[in-house]
Design a protein around this motif. Structure first.
Motif, PDB file in Angstrom:
ATOM      1  N   LYS A 199       0.829  -1.208   0.000  1.00 53.37           N
ATOM      2  CA  LYS A 199       0.000   0.000   0.000  1.00 53.37           C
ATOM      3  C   LYS A 199       0.858   1.250   0.000  1.00 53.37           C
ATOM      4  CE  LYS A 199      -4.003  -2.016   2.368  1.00 53.37           C
ATOM      5  NZ  LYS A 199      -4.853  -1.985   3.586  1.00 53.37           N
ATOM      6  N   ARG A 200       1.954   1.207   0.770  1.00 51.83           N
ATOM      7  CA  ARG A 200       2.831   2.379   0.829  1.00 51.83           C
ATOM      8  C   ARG A 200       3.486   2.634  -0.518  1.00 51.83           C
ATOM      9  NH1 ARG A 200       7.431   3.156   5.399  1.00 51.83           N
ATOM     10  NH2 ARG A 200       8.094   1.097   4.644  1.00 51.83           N
ATOM     11  N   LYS A 201       3.949   1.585  -1.183  1.00 48.75           N
ATOM     12  CA  LYS A 201       4.581   1.754  -2.491  1.00 48.75           C
ATOM     13  C   LYS A 201       3.596   2.313  -3.515  1.00 48.75           C
ATOM     14  CE  LYS A 201       8.090  -1.842  -1.898  1.00 48.75           C
ATOM     15  NZ  LYS A 201       8.562  -3.180  -2.326  1.00 48.75           N
ATOM     16  N   LYS A 202       2.357   1.823  -3.458  1.00 58.89           N
ATOM     17  CA  LYS A 202       1.341   2.320  -4.374  1.00 58.89           C
ATOM     18  C   LYS A 202       1.047   3.784  -4.116  1.00 58.89           C
ATOM     19  CE  LYS A 202      -3.361   1.357  -5.978  1.00 58.89           C
ATOM     20  NZ  LYS A 202      -4.560   0.479  -5.806  1.00 58.89           N
ATOM     21  N   GLN A 203       0.985   4.168  -2.849  1.00 58.84           N
ATOM     22  CA  GLN A 203       0.721   5.551  -2.489  1.00 58.84           C
ATOM     23  C   GLN A 203       1.840   6.464  -2.972  1.00 58.84           C
ATOM     24  OE1 GLN A 203      -1.928   6.809  -1.007  1.00 58.84           O
ATOM     25  NE2 GLN A 203      -1.247   8.884  -0.518  1.00 58.84           N
ATOM     26  N   MET A 204       3.075   6.004  -2.902  1.00 63.13           N
ATOM     27  CA  MET A 204       4.225   6.841  -3.267  1.00 63.13           C
ATOM     28  C   MET A 204       4.303   7.104  -4.761  1.00 63.13           C
ATOM     29  SD  MET A 204       7.094   5.261  -0.661  1.00 63.13           S
ATOM     30  CE  MET A 204       8.401   6.343  -1.251  1.00 63.13           C
ATOM     31  N   LYS A 205       3.562   6.348  -5.575  1.00 65.77           N
ATOM     32  CA  LYS A 205       3.552   6.603  -7.012  1.00 65.77           C
ATOM     33  C   LYS A 205       2.830   7.901  -7.344  1.00 65.77           C
ATOM     34  CE  LYS A 205       3.614   1.737  -8.457  1.00 65.77           C
ATOM     35  NZ  LYS A 205       2.868   0.668  -9.194  1.00 65.77           N
ATOM     36  N   PHE A 206       1.926   8.309  -6.441  1.00 65.38           N
ATOM     37  CA  PHE A 206       1.104   9.476  -6.730  1.00 65.38           C
ATOM     38  C   PHE A 206       1.490  10.695  -5.892  1.00 65.38           C
ATOM     39  CE2 PHE A 206      -1.332   5.593  -7.398  1.00 65.38           C
ATOM     40  CZ  PHE A 206      -1.710   5.750  -8.720  1.00 65.38           C
ATOM     41  N   ALA A 207       2.032  10.447  -4.729  1.00 63.09           N
ATOM     42  CA  ALA A 207       2.392  11.563  -3.840  1.00 63.09           C
ATOM     43  C   ALA A 207       3.383  11.055  -2.812  1.00 63.09           C
ATOM     44  CB  ALA A 207       1.135  12.112  -3.150  1.00 63.09           C
ATOM     45  N   GLU A 208       3.840  11.953  -1.989  1.00 59.94           N
ATOM     46  CA  GLU A 208       4.734  11.542  -0.920  1.00 59.94           C
ATOM     47  C   GLU A 208       4.029  10.549  -0.011  1.00 59.94           C
ATOM     48  OE1 GLU A 208       6.642  14.553   1.288  1.00 59.94           O
ATOM     49  OE2 GLU A 208       7.049  15.828  -0.445  1.00 59.94           O
ATOM     50  N   GLY A 209       4.782   9.598   0.537  1.00 67.30           N
ATOM     51  CA  GLY A 209       4.202   8.567   1.387  1.00 67.30           C
ATOM     52  C   GLY A 209       3.485   9.155   2.587  1.00 67.30           C
ATOM     53  N   SER A 210       2.333   8.608   2.907  1.00 67.44           N
ATOM     54  CA  SER A 210       1.573   9.047   4.068  1.00 67.44           C
ATOM     55  C   SER A 210       2.331   8.705   5.342  1.00 67.44           C
ATOM     56  CB  SER A 210       0.210   8.360   4.067  1.00 67.44           C
ATOM     57  OG  SER A 210      -0.373   8.405   5.332  1.00 67.44           O
ATOM     58  N   LYS A 211       2.372   9.655   6.267  1.00 68.76           N
ATOM     59  CA  LYS A 211       3.054   9.398   7.543  1.00 68.76           C
ATOM     60  C   LYS A 211       2.365   8.280   8.308  1.00 68.76           C
ATOM     61  CE  LYS A 211       5.169  13.938   8.234  1.00 68.76           C
ATOM     62  NZ  LYS A 211       6.537  13.400   8.141  1.00 68.76           N
ATOM     63  N   ARG A 212       1.043   8.170   8.181  1.00 65.26           N
ATOM     64  CA  ARG A 212       0.339   7.092   8.860  1.00 65.26           C
ATOM     65  C   ARG A 212       0.720   5.742   8.258  1.00 65.26           C
ATOM     66  NH1 ARG A 212      -0.918   4.667  13.216  1.00 65.26           N
ATOM     67  NH2 ARG A 212      -2.861   3.454  13.174  1.00 65.26           N
ATOM     68  N   LEU A 213       0.831   5.663   6.934  1.00 62.63           N
ATOM     69  CA  LEU A 213       1.274   4.423   6.298  1.00 62.63           C
ATOM     70  C   LEU A 213       2.682   4.066   6.740  1.00 62.63           C
ATOM     71  CD1 LEU A 213      -0.055   4.628   2.622  1.00 62.63           C
ATOM     72  CD2 LEU A 213      -0.705   2.997   4.382  1.00 62.63           C
ATOM     73  N   ASP A 214       3.549   5.069   6.821  1.00 64.57           N
ATOM     74  CA  ASP A 214       4.914   4.821   7.301  1.00 64.57           C
ATOM     75  C   ASP A 214       4.891   4.254   8.713  1.00 64.57           C
ATOM     76  OD1 ASP A 214       5.913   5.809   4.932  1.00 64.57           O
ATOM     77  OD2 ASP A 214       6.333   7.808   5.723  1.00 64.57           O
ATOM     78  N   ALA A 215       4.042   4.837   9.566  1.00 64.02           N
ATOM     79  CA  ALA A 215       3.982   4.392  10.954  1.00 64.02           C
ATOM     80  C   ALA A 215       3.475   2.959  11.051  1.00 64.02           C
ATOM     81  CB  ALA A 215       3.078   5.329  11.762  1.00 64.02           C
ATOM     82  N   ILE A 216       2.483   2.596  10.230  1.00 62.33           N
ATOM     83  CA  ILE A 216       1.947   1.235  10.261  1.00 62.33           C
ATOM     84  C   ILE A 216       3.000   0.237   9.776  1.00 62.33           C
ATOM     85  CG2 ILE A 216       0.235  -0.320   9.240  1.00 62.33           C
ATOM     86  CD1 ILE A 216      -1.714   2.050   9.231  1.00 62.33           C
TER      87      ILE A 216
END
Length: 567
Positions: free
Chosen positions: A523-540
């Protein structure tokens, strides 16, 4: 299904379909827009639309075709449905008054359902049929009266109060609201209600509670599914003790649970922070969770907002706010949670049903929520208040933990024993909406000696019994058969138990945590394709990385990923 978040309603049902391995999904009686929203998310291969003339196709019992149909009115439909089920007859609804009569069942269980929500009567009838139970419908309780009674429970230990007299009065009032109910002799009860713990009015029998709304059906499925043959038991337990109160029951749990081969994790003292506990609540796959701490409505702020809504009407909205704060890995950033309660709109008290019925709400609330989300500050006043009603904050080592209706235990269905004072009123519904299959909380304060005695009894002598019956026995032993003090209330399907099953728990945990880590990393890799990684995703992702690492070091001496993947 008319709300903006209707996709979430469909998503919850989609998750339930997957969790229970449902093989048929019937859509019946839904408006076109609601049916379309459901179809968009539910598995297409399982879906089927059902119209009135299709009902006979669903009947598997040939006897129903030969028996004379049961005619019934369009109210009290729960009693009509259960009567038809027991008599194995079709039911036909007509424009005539329904009979007013309770339905008896072959077992000693009775389901008592508050009217006012027809779908809850249908679910109550099916729940009763599954248990061989009877069904008794009671008149709906006025919202303001229900909240006043709950407030009386909350204030039972206020300075100058007479707790014994108040308890007796409240028990009698709850019994009175149930009308001419005839409790089964030496039987048991399930109450399906909007807000009230009616079982307090019937201390002579074990009882449990379910909430009419929201998602009563999913709550029933959660409870029944957990007790099907071959299902796992409560094999993984977590205890939380921020050391805000003396908690001898936690020490007892640390002794009793491992003796039953239950894997135990503890958060105590400084480790029981808002961040650690809130992450665990959502992300760790536990089956049983025990809290020992303070609970109660927190202080906060009363804020006044003035704005023009999208209908061009000038609005004055007053809201109460309680705040919870957790740390993050960034020393310059905190994670803030907020509980909001509407106090008044244009001078009309939000809890006054009569005045509120005359108020044109229109788009005011939706417009305010959008303004609030967009950060458009229309606030004109703020004052500190000593209590935000309904906030139900739980004291952790560093701050208040505010419980919201979110996924629990890695999308699991845990049993939760909240051994904190006044922990039932608000949190029972929030935890069950988060898919807890059973919840035990208190209506008013309990001493540390009581808390220890009740919980130890549940984990020892009453272990393996139906949880409401186990709680009833425990309170009778602790308080005596004739004492009216019964602070603990059970919520959930009656047949649930605390029970352990044989399982290689560390291996299962390693597999689950490793799989979750991979899922969230994707999910984090997919998110980073469109924008900076979510801090919540990083924390999880960091959470699962640390969990996998810690579990390997503790139980597998640093075993490779393939050790878990090969299970």
């Amino acid at each position: 299904m008319s709300r903006d978040d209707r996709e979430a309603e469909a998503a919850r049902r989609n998750n339930a379909i997957a969790r229970f391995q449902v093989v048929n999904v019937l859509l019946g009686g839904l408006p076109d827009d609601a049916a379309a929203a459901m179809r968009a998310l539910l598995p297409q291969k399982l879906l089927r639309d059902v119209k009135d003339d299709h009902v006979s196709d669903l009947i598997l019992d040939d006897l129903m075709f030969w028996a004379e149909p049961l005619t019934w009115g369009k109210e009290r439909i729960g009693e009509g449905l259960l009567t038809a089920l027991y008599q194995r007859r079709m039911i036909v609804f007509e424009d005539e008054p329904s009979p007013v009569r309770s339905v008896e069942g072959p077992s000693g269980h009775l389901v008592v359902c508050e009217m006012g929500e027809p779908l809850s009567e249908v679910i109550a009838a099916n729940y009763a049929f599954a248990l061989g139970a009877g069904l008794h419908l009671i008149d709906p309780v006025d919202e303001s009266e229900a909240h006043a009674l709950l407030e009386d429970f909350y204030s039972i230990d206020a300075p100058g109060a007479n707790p014994a007299a108040i308890r007796e009065m409240l028990g009698a009032k709850l019994r009175e609201l149930c009308g001419n109910i005839k409790p089964p002799k030496e039987g048991s009860l399930t109450f399906i209600s909007k807000h009230l713990p009616f079982g307090i009015g019937f201390p002579e029998l074990p009882s449990t509670h379910l909430f009419q709304y929201p998602d009563l059906g999913i709550a029933v499925l959660n409870g029944f599914a957990a007790e099907q043959k071959g299902r796992r038991g409560t094999n993984v337990a977590v205890v939380v003790d921020p050391e805000k109160v003396r908690a001898p029951e936690i020490e007892a749990a640390k002794t009793l649970l491992p003796k039953r081969s239950i894997f135990l994790r503890g958060y105590s003292g400084k480790t029981a922070t808002v961040r650690n506990v809130s992450d665990m609540l959502e992300l760790f796959p536990y089956d049983l969770l025990i809290f020992a701490t303070h609970c109660g409505d927190a202080d906060g702020f009363r804020e006044t907002y003035k704005f023009e809504d999208s209908e061009g009407i000038d609005r004055t909205l007053v809201v109460d706010l309680a705040i919870g704060v957790a740390d993050t890995d960034d020393p310059d950033m905190l994670r803030v949670s907020q509980f909001m309660r509407f106090h008044s709109l244009d001078g009309v008290d939000w809890t006054d049903p009569v005045a509120k019925a005359k108020l044109h709400v229109g788009t005011a609330i939706a417009d305010f929520m959008k303004l609030h989300k967009d950060g458009d500050d229309a606030r004109v006043d703020q004052e500190a208040i000593p209590r935000v009603l309904g906030s139900a904050a739980m004291a952790m080592a560093d701050s208040n933990l505010l419980i919201f209706s979110r996924s629990l235990a890695m999308d699991g269905n845990p049993v939760i024993i909240n051994n904190a004072c006044v922990s039932w009123r608000e949190l029972a519904s929030r935890f069950t909406f988060g898919n807890a299959r059973a919840y035990i909380g208190t209506l008013y304060s309990v001493s540390d000696m009581e808390a220890e005695a009740v919980v130890v009894r549940l984990l020892d002598k009453e272990f393996g019994k139906c949880l409401p019956h186990a709680l009833w026995n425990a309170q009778r032993v602790v308080y005596g058969k004739d004492d009216g003090r019964r602070p603990y209330v059970a919520t959930g399907v009656y047949t649930q138990k605390l029970r352990a099953t044989q399982e290689a728990v560390p291996l299962r945990l390693l597999q689950l945590l490793t799989s979750a880590r991979a899922e969230w990393e994707a999910k984090r890799k997919k998110q980073m394709k469109f924008a900076e990684g979510s801090k919540r995703l990083d924390a999880i992702c960091d959470y699962y990385e640390q969990e996998v690492k810690g579990l390997r070091e503790r139980w597998f001496q640093g075993a490779r990923d393939t050790h878990a993947d090969g299970l």
